[in-house]
Design a protein around this motif. Sequence first.
Motif, mmCIF file in Angstrom:
data_model
loop_
_atom_site.group_PDB
_atom_site.id
_atom_site.type_symbol
_atom_site.label_atom_id
_atom_site.label_comp_id
_atom_site.label_asym_id
_atom_site.label_seq_id
_atom_site.Cartn_x
_atom_site.Cartn_y
_atom_site.Cartn_z
ATOM 1 N N ALA A 84 0.870 -1.206 -0.060
ATOM 2 C CA ALA A 84 0.153 0.081 0.083
ATOM 3 C C ALA A 84 0.837 1.138 -0.207
ATOM 4 O O ALA A 84 1.838 1.242 0.826
ATOM 5 C CB ALA A 84 -0.851 -0.034 1.201
ATOM 6 N N LEU A 85 0.718 1.924 -0.949
ATOM 7 C CA LEU A 85 1.501 3.517 -1.117
ATOM 8 C C LEU A 85 1.048 4.352 -0.152
ATOM 9 O O LEU A 85 -0.311 4.528 0.292
ATOM 10 C CB LEU A 85 1.269 3.884 -2.516
ATOM 11 N N PRO A 86 1.930 5.306 0.410
ATOM 12 C CA PRO A 86 1.331 6.420 1.345
ATOM 13 C C PRO A 86 0.172 7.361 0.620
ATOM 14 O O PRO A 86 0.393 7.484 -0.679
ATOM 15 C CB PRO A 86 2.745 7.135 1.381
ATOM 16 N N THR A 87 -0.665 7.760 1.313
ATOM 17 C CA THR A 87 -1.622 8.525 0.813
ATOM 18 C C THR A 87 -1.401 9.789 0.079
ATOM 19 O O THR A 87 -0.019 10.443 0.295
ATOM 20 C CB THR A 87 -2.409 9.392 2.093
ATOM 21 N N ASN A 88 -1.638 10.220 -1.116
ATOM 22 C CA ASN A 88 -1.274 11.044 -2.226
ATOM 23 C C ASN A 88 -0.128 10.901 -3.110
ATOM 24 O O ASN A 88 0.375 11.617 -3.807
ATOM 25 C CB ASN A 88 -1.125 12.493 -1.298
ATOM 26 N N SER A 89 0.600 9.809 -2.647
ATOM 27 C CA SER A 89 1.947 9.463 -3.384
ATOM 28 C C SER A 89 1.486 9.430 -4.801
ATOM 29 O O SER A 89 2.619 9.697 -5.589
ATOM 30 C CB SER A 89 2.792 8.502 -2.924
ATOM 31 N N GLY A 90 0.545 8.649 -4.925
ATOM 32 C CA GLY A 90 0.070 8.291 -6.482
ATOM 33 C C GLY A 90 0.039 9.664 -7.291
ATOM 34 O O GLY A 90 0.132 9.412 -8.472
ATOM 35 N N PHE A 91 -0.269 10.870 -6.637
ATOM 36 C CA PHE A 91 -0.349 12.114 -7.370
ATOM 37 C C PHE A 91 1.022 12.568 -7.983
ATOM 38 O O PHE A 91 0.933 13.394 -8.920
ATOM 39 C CB PHE A 91 -0.911 13.140 -6.465
ATOM 40 N N VAL A 124 10.664 4.224 -7.324
ATOM 41 C CA VAL A 124 11.666 3.680 -6.255
ATOM 42 C C VAL A 124 10.823 3.326 -5.041
ATOM 43 O O VAL A 124 11.063 2.144 -4.464
ATOM 44 C CB VAL A 124 12.744 4.704 -6.144
ATOM 45 N N LEU A 125 9.595 4.295 -4.982
ATOM 46 C CA LEU A 125 8.670 3.889 -3.879
ATOM 47 C C LEU A 125 8.413 2.548 -3.805
ATOM 48 O O LEU A 125 8.043 1.677 -2.935
ATOM 49 C CB LEU A 125 7.862 5.009 -3.592
ATOM 50 N N ILE A 126 7.741 2.475 -5.010
ATOM 51 C CA ILE A 126 7.036 0.982 -5.267
ATOM 52 C C ILE A 126 7.990 -0.314 -5.032
ATOM 53 O O ILE A 126 7.738 -1.086 -4.283
ATOM 54 C CB ILE A 126 6.418 0.822 -6.610
ATOM 55 N N PHE A 127 9.266 -0.096 -5.443
ATOM 56 C CA PHE A 127 10.109 -1.112 -5.289
ATOM 57 C C PHE A 127 10.713 -1.264 -3.807
ATOM 58 O O PHE A 127 10.737 -2.326 -3.156
ATOM 59 C CB PHE A 127 11.534 -0.891 -5.999
ATOM 60 N N ASP A 128 10.923 -0.184 -3.391
ATOM 61 C CA ASP A 128 11.010 0.062 -1.869
ATOM 62 C C ASP A 128 10.132 -0.658 -0.979
ATOM 63 O O ASP A 128 10.169 -1.506 0.032
ATOM 64 C CB ASP A 128 11.321 1.515 -1.092
ATOM 65 N N LYS A 129 8.647 -0.329 -1.169
ATOM 66 C CA LYS A 129 7.468 -0.931 -0.376
ATOM 67 C C LYS A 129 7.343 -2.464 -0.540
ATOM 68 O O LYS A 129 6.978 -3.283 0.098
ATOM 69 C CB LYS A 129 6.273 -0.040 -0.741
ATOM 70 N N TYR A 130 7.649 -2.875 -1.801
ATOM 71 C CA TYR A 130 7.670 -4.360 -2.226
ATOM 72 C C TYR A 130 8.643 -4.983 -1.288
ATOM 73 O O TYR A 130 8.571 -6.138 -1.019
ATOM 74 C CB TYR A 130 7.786 -4.455 -3.517
ATOM 75 N N ARG A 131 9.827 -4.497 -1.357
ATOM 76 C CA ARG A 131 10.945 -5.264 -0.652
ATOM 77 C C ARG A 131 10.808 -5.143 0.733
ATOM 78 O O ARG A 131 10.923 -6.132 1.586
ATOM 79 C CB ARG A 131 12.330 -4.245 -0.716
ATOM 80 N N GLU A 132 9.897 -4.017 1.354
ATOM 81 C CA GLU A 132 9.750 -3.948 2.929
ATOM 82 C C GLU A 132 8.792 -5.098 3.174
ATOM 83 O O GLU A 132 8.834 -5.735 4.038
ATOM 84 C CB GLU A 132 9.157 -2.535 3.147
ATOM 85 N N ARG A 133 7.746 -5.194 2.079
ATOM 86 C CA ARG A 133 6.544 -6.044 2.521
ATOM 87 C C ARG A 133 7.198 -7.499 2.555
ATOM 88 O O ARG A 133 6.782 -8.428 3.316
ATOM 89 C CB ARG A 133 5.559 -5.980 1.696
#
Length: 392
Positions: free
Chosen positions: A335-342, A376-385
């Motif tokens: 799940a991405l942080p709120t508003n990051s998709g903007f 980079v956020l998507i890869f970071d969140k995927y690694r973290e999960r």
Amino acid sequence: MSDLPVLVGNWEAKATALAHLHFPGENFYPPGSALLLAPFLWVKPHYEIVVFFYFVLASIIYFLICETLISRTTYRVIALGALTLNPYLLWTCNSGQDTVFELFLLLSFAALVISKRNGLALFPLYLLCLTRPAYWTLLLIFPLLLYIRARKVQSEKPKAVFVVSPILALLLTMGINIVAFGQPNLAAESGLTLHFSHNKYYYLSMPKFDMDVFLSKGGNMEPETVLKDSNKFKSIRDEELRAALVSIADNPKSLFMNTLQKIDSYFFAVQKVPQLPGSYYLSRDQKTIVIENDRLTWPLMLGNAAYFIYRSLLLVFGLFAMALFVIAIRRQRIALPTNSGFLLLPYLAGAIPGLVYYTESRFKIVSELLLVPLIVLIFDKYRERNGKMLNS
């Protein structure tokens, strides 16, 4: 090292008029850049200081965006490299007349959105519209998307006034232009730009050559040539605008080729657009291409190669991140942080004026920058999960 001068000083006359609370004599370009230059008129003619000031501010803001979104240091350094290792962005900030202003304003908007200060974010975005009118698309779309999201999320209360405010800003701007310049155009250049964008031979210029030089030097942008013996759109007074519409109506095959070229240049081209520096133009008889000055120096060629590598990596990892995100969302893995998709929105919104008018790398290179922390956020969140799942 740039072989072009610093051009932010081009706004000096308009900035001086605004500083004395006078309307500029023309509205060929809107006043946003002049407003940002006005506090620095005291340094003239050494406007390198202005570029340095706004670039440093933009760099700090970009660092804060990456710091807020990306948890892992290694990933954050990769995202930060997109600003410092992008040669064409640095080049255009130094030699472009408004790129450094665009960079500062767009990153300010993004930082405020990331920090959930959506209302405040409209202010730099409005000033950005006054700097480059293509951003009006973003200003109109952004509040609408927030409103739609708020209606779907019970914890948020949708505010209709938030959606209406950009429309009111647009009407106010057009009203001021009528009073000051006698016409509501957001920029007087719009008709000319549309004529360039829908010239019969636009597709021959892009992506290789600079469209402005390629089509205008041989007299191929003379509206009277297009309008001769034509009865179409006679109610339109702007000859450039009318020439653009007549060209669209008379040359459907060229319109098709032009549109394909714009799509390719905006989304898929990995080389800088236009690809070649220098001066090349279509002859008056439209039979030959004249090489006037090729400007093929090794520093420029190496810069083009560096941008080729940068844009290739952006495209490959962008597509990979998109696929990864879709798969992960379906499995409820990240799940991405709120508003990051903007962060994606300026780039997507820019495609609309890019297709209606035209696109070059300098028009999208700043909005492209915001794709990097999102990827980079998507890869970071995927690694973290995945790390949490392995440890559980």
